[in-house]
Structure formats: C-alpha cells, structure tokens
Enzyme design. Structure first.
Site, PDB file in Angstrom:
ATOM      1  N   LYS A 192       2.716  11.028   7.114  1.00  0.00           N
ATOM      2  CA  LYS A 192       1.606  10.883   8.464  1.00  0.00           C
ATOM      3  C   LYS A 192       1.399  11.606   9.992  1.00  0.00           C
ATOM      4  O   LYS A 192       1.998  12.928   9.667  1.00  0.00           O
ATOM      5  CB  LYS A 192       1.152   9.407   9.009  1.00  0.00           C
ATOM      6  CG  LYS A 192       0.433   8.226   7.273  1.00  0.00           C
ATOM      7  CD  LYS A 192      -0.080   7.479   7.659  1.00  0.00           C
ATOM      8  CE  LYS A 192      -1.432   7.125   6.671  1.00  0.00           C
ATOM      9  NZ  LYS A 192      -0.664   5.874   5.894  1.00  0.00           N
ATOM     10  N   ASP A 217       9.299   2.992   2.320  1.00  0.00           N
ATOM     11  CA  ASP A 217       7.995   3.673   2.481  1.00  0.00           C
ATOM     12  C   ASP A 217       7.840   3.368   4.512  1.00  0.00           C
ATOM     13  O   ASP A 217       7.394   2.328   4.037  1.00  0.00           O
ATOM     14  CB  ASP A 217       6.527   3.687   1.694  1.00  0.00           C
ATOM     15  CG  ASP A 217       5.922   3.716   1.790  1.00  0.00           C
ATOM     16  OD1 ASP A 217       5.530   4.743   2.923  1.00  0.00           O
ATOM     17  OD2 ASP A 217       4.654   4.186   1.189  1.00  0.00           O
ATOM     18  N   PHE A 236       0.926  -1.273   0.430  1.00  0.00           N
ATOM     19  CA  PHE A 236       0.268   0.005   0.277  1.00  0.00           C
ATOM     20  C   PHE A 236       0.481   1.522   0.303  1.00  0.00           C
ATOM     21  O   PHE A 236       1.610   1.384   1.020  1.00  0.00           O
ATOM     22  CB  PHE A 236      -0.833  -0.282   1.070  1.00  0.00           C
ATOM     23  CG  PHE A 236      -2.301   1.600   1.063  1.00  0.00           C
ATOM     24  CD1 PHE A 236      -2.955   0.945   0.457  1.00  0.00           C
ATOM     25  CD2 PHE A 236      -1.487   2.274   1.802  1.00  0.00           C
ATOM     26  CE1 PHE A 236      -3.490   2.558   0.381  1.00  0.00           C
ATOM     27  CE2 PHE A 236      -2.071   3.519   1.285  1.00  0.00           C
ATOM     28  CZ  PHE A 236      -3.383   3.438   0.741  1.00  0.00           C
TER      29      PHE A 236
HETATM   30  C1  LIG Z   1      -0.895   5.843   4.533  1.00  0.00           C
HETATM   31  C2  LIG Z   1      -0.207   5.324   4.115  1.00  0.00           C
HETATM   32  C3  LIG Z   1       0.664   6.064   2.334  1.00  0.00           C
HETATM   33  C4  LIG Z   1      -0.567   7.331   1.669  1.00  0.00           C
HETATM   34  O1  LIG Z   1      -0.800   7.697   2.747  1.00  0.00           O
HETATM   35  P1  LIG Z   1      -1.332   9.388   2.049  1.00  0.00           P
HETATM   36  O2  LIG Z   1      -1.448  10.761   3.316  1.00  0.00           O
HETATM   37  O3  LIG Z   1      -2.907   9.166   2.074  1.00  0.00           O
HETATM   38  O4  LIG Z   1      -1.452   9.894   0.658  1.00  0.00           O
HETATM   39  C5  LIG Z   1       1.542   5.648   1.469  1.00  0.00           C
HETATM   40  N1  LIG Z   1       2.286   4.421   2.006  1.00  0.00           N
HETATM   41  C6  LIG Z   1       1.540   4.076   2.960  1.00  0.00           C
HETATM   42  C7  LIG Z   1       2.762   2.696   3.928  1.00  0.00           C
HETATM   43  C8  LIG Z   1       0.929   4.114   3.981  1.00  0.00           C
HETATM   44  O5  LIG Z   1       0.510   3.870   4.777  1.00  0.00           O
END
Ligand SMILES: *Cc1c(COP(=O)(O)O)cnc(C)c1O
Length: 398
Positions: free
Chosen positions: A255, A226, A141
C-alpha cells in the site's frame, strides 16, 4: 444522463462486478482532495485503503517517478538494476532487518511470507513434508489469492473459490490463550494484523501483540505481522507493531510503500529466515524490485520520514476520535482506532447510507461490513482541514 451516470453505466457494462463503489467518478486529485468528472471537490478520507498516506501526487514522489521513467523502468531480475540495492538498504535501515524481498501487491507480500515461513519450517525446524501449519485469526484480511482466501473467514471472499489450500488454523482475534492452545509440533508461524482494518478497524486489547510475541518466541514459531494497511505511519508509529515494541520475524508491507502511484510490496526479515527460505529460482516476480518501483518507494519513505507523518497521525488521530465521540447519535456504538485509522461503528446496518450522505457533502469515506465507517485521510492533512471535515461529519451523523 450526467457524465457520472455515463461513466458508471459503461463500467457496469464492461467491467466485472467485483466491487460495489460509491457513485462518484474521480478524474483528478491533489494532496487530500479529489475532483470528480462534474468538477466537484471532495476530501478523501479513505486514501485508497491507506495506499495514499503521503497524499495524492506528492510532488517529491511524482518527481522521483518522472526522473526514473526517463532513465530505466524495467529489467526483470534476470539482470541487476541500480535502484534495488540502494532502496533495500534504505528499507532495511528503516526497519532494522537484514534483508527485504520485493513484490508488487499486498497479497503477493503475504504469499511471500507464507512461502518463507514454510521453507524455514521444513529446512530449519524439520517439519515433515507438507505438514507445516500457520495460525491465522478470525476476521482476517490478507488479500485475494486462492491460498489467502483459503483461510479467510468471510464467506463473501471464499464462497465458490475452493478447493482451498490446506495448512492453516483459524483462532479468535485478540485471544492470546487461543494462540497458546493452537500451537502444535507442526506449527511454524502465527500471521496477524496488528489492527484488523478490513474487519472494521478492530483494535485488539493493549498488550495483545506483545503477548503474541512472547508466546511465539517461547514456542519457537515465527510471528508474521501483516502491516500492509497499518504500516508507514498510518497508526501513529512507523509500523503499528512499534506501539508495543514488538519486533515480528517477518513484516508484510505494501500500500503506502508505493506512495499511491505505483504498486510496491514486500517482506523484511532476518537472514535466518531469508537464507533458509530463498534460493535462485524458488520465488520471484517479473516486476518485483523493478527500478520504477524502487525509485518511487524510496521517495515515498523519505516523505513519511521527512514530514514526520507518523507523529502527525498520532496527534491528529487522537483529536479526531475525541471529536467523533461527541457526536450525538444513539445509534453510534463505538469510535475506535489508532493514529489516523479510525472506525466508527453503528448498532445497525446503516454505514453505507451514511457514507452516501457524507459523499454528497464532500467527504469520501467507505463503509466496511455494513455497520462501520472507516476514516483514514492522507496523513498530510492539517488540523484545520480535519476540523472542517469534522464539522460536516458531525452535522451529517448527528
Ligand atoms: C490491502 C491489504 C492486503 C492486500 O493488498 P493488495 O495490494 O490489495 O493485494 C493484505 N493485507 C492487508 C492487511 C490489507 O489491508
């Protein structure tokens, strides 16, 4: 109709149905607690998918926001502002990279990393035009843009959104041999989550990331981690890759970088990438690097460092999982996680029902993929508060 029902029916009417929230309407929050429109208090064990690691409305972050709001909020990057430089100095000192590039949402940070890797691939590695390939993992994700959903393996995220962006190859997660085999002459990078949060808190085997680092280094491709969900203390280290002393070439962050009050995201990398990839005009965002974001992110990082939140997450996470494993329920398949990021997986599709039961008893957690409940409280939670939550969780899940 209760107030809750009124708010929910309004949202049903006027909002696109792109989420399936639990039936609770929150109107206030403080620290680890949220209060709904009926005046009922809940312990937040989701933390907005780890965007609220510092707790709701941390006083130092709110103060930084208010102070900045009274001075300057937005200049765009057409002009300099007096917050971005000092903030990026702090961020690069914290992470040990040469440079940062700031955006707003997590998906934009990932897009930025993809663009950086591609430009590096063409300019430095001499990849033929339009041939650059990035390897990603099954179950990933990384956000919701059209390019990012192009390499999602979750049909819910993808179906009906094509045509998709080419240039990605999907391999199994937690499989270094698959990575080794997937790399060819046009491969430029491997993009991976150190723990797959959305997939259900999938923790790879020990040594996986280290092995990936060795392979990517040996084969001359970039390792992009990520850390949008795993970063900033969540897993018991500042970044989850620190667990294996891995230094990725690019880290995507977001985040908790905005302390739960403002969307702030970005990447960090060294000059060999940043200089090869970016020149004036080829990437950017109107709000990226704005002074509000920088003031808030600066305070957000201070709170994580000053309050030793990674260390807290590590200690409390171990305790939390040890207690969860004692729950007597033959339908529980596995309890796993790192720091205060925990997944409790059932053998059947009952996680949503359990989330509802927990909610009714004052504990907010959300299921992911039907079989797993994710527990990720703000990192400022105390052991006593966690023990109280465990009492409820144990009672409702046993
Ligand atoms: C939440 C998340 C994203 C996307 O972040 P948004 O601010 O919702 O665009 C990307 N990668 C990971 C691992 C995430 O948990």
């Amino acid at each position: 109709m209760t107030k809750t029902e009124q708010f929910i029916s309004e949202v049903d009417r006027v909002s696109a149905h792109n989420y399936h929230p639990l039936p609770i309407v929150i109107s206030k929050a403080d620290g680890i607690w949220v209060t709904d429109v009926e005046g009922k208090k809940y312990l937040d064990m989701l933390s907005a998918y780890s965007a609220v690691n510092q707790g709701h409305r941390h006083p130092k972050i709110i103060k930084a926001m208010i102070d900045q709001a009274e001075r300057l909020t937005l200049t765009s990057r057409a002009f300099h502002n007096d917050k971005m430089g000092p903030f990026l100095s702090k961020l690069t000192r914290l992470t040990g990279y040469d440079k940062g590039l700031l955006m707003n949402t997590g998906a934009e940070a990932v897009e930025t990393a993809i663009k950086a890797a591609r430009r590096w691939g063409y300019n430095e590695k001499g990849i033929p035009e339009n041939q650059a390939k990035i390897i990603v993992c099954d179950g990933n994700f990384h956000g919701r843009t059209t390019t990012i959903v192009s390499f999602s393996t979750d049909p819910t995220c993808r179906t009906g959104f094509g045509p998709f962006t080419p240039g990605f190859k999907i391999i199994p997660y937690d499989d270094p041999a698959a990575l080794e085999n997937a790399i060819d002459a046009n491969t430029i990078a491997f993009l991976v989550e150190p723990i797959q949060g959305e997939a259900g808190v999938k923790v790879p085997s020990e040594g996986y990331l280290k092995k990936c680092r060795e392979i990517t280094k040996e084969r001359g491709i970039l390792l992009i981690c990520d850390e949008i969900q795993t970063g900033f203390g969540r897993t018991g280290r500042m970044f989850c890759s620190d667990w294996e002393n891995v230094r990725p070439d690019i880290i995507c962050m977001g985040k908790a970088m905005g302390g739960g009050v403002y969307p702030v995201s970005g990447i960090v990398a060294d000059n060999f990438i940043m200089e090869a990839a970016f020149s004036p005009g080829n990437h950017g965002s109107t709000f990226g690097g704005n002074p509000m974001a920088c003031a808030i992110a600066s305070a957000s990082i201070d709170v994580i460092v000053d309050e030793h939140l990674p260390e807290r997450a590590m200690e409390l996470g171990e305790y939390f999982r040890k207690e969860l494993r004692k729950i007597d329920n033959p339908n529980i398949k596995e309890v796993r996680g790192k720091g205060l990021l925990t997944g409790l997986e059932f053998k059947t599709n009952c996680a949503h029902d359990y989330s509802l039961k927990l909610m009714k008893n004052g504990v907010l957690a959300k299921d992911t993929h039907g079989t797993t409940i994710r527990f990720a409280p703000p990192l400022v939670i105390t052991k006593k508060e966690l023990a109280d939550a465990l009492e409820t969780i144990t009672r409702e899940l046993a």
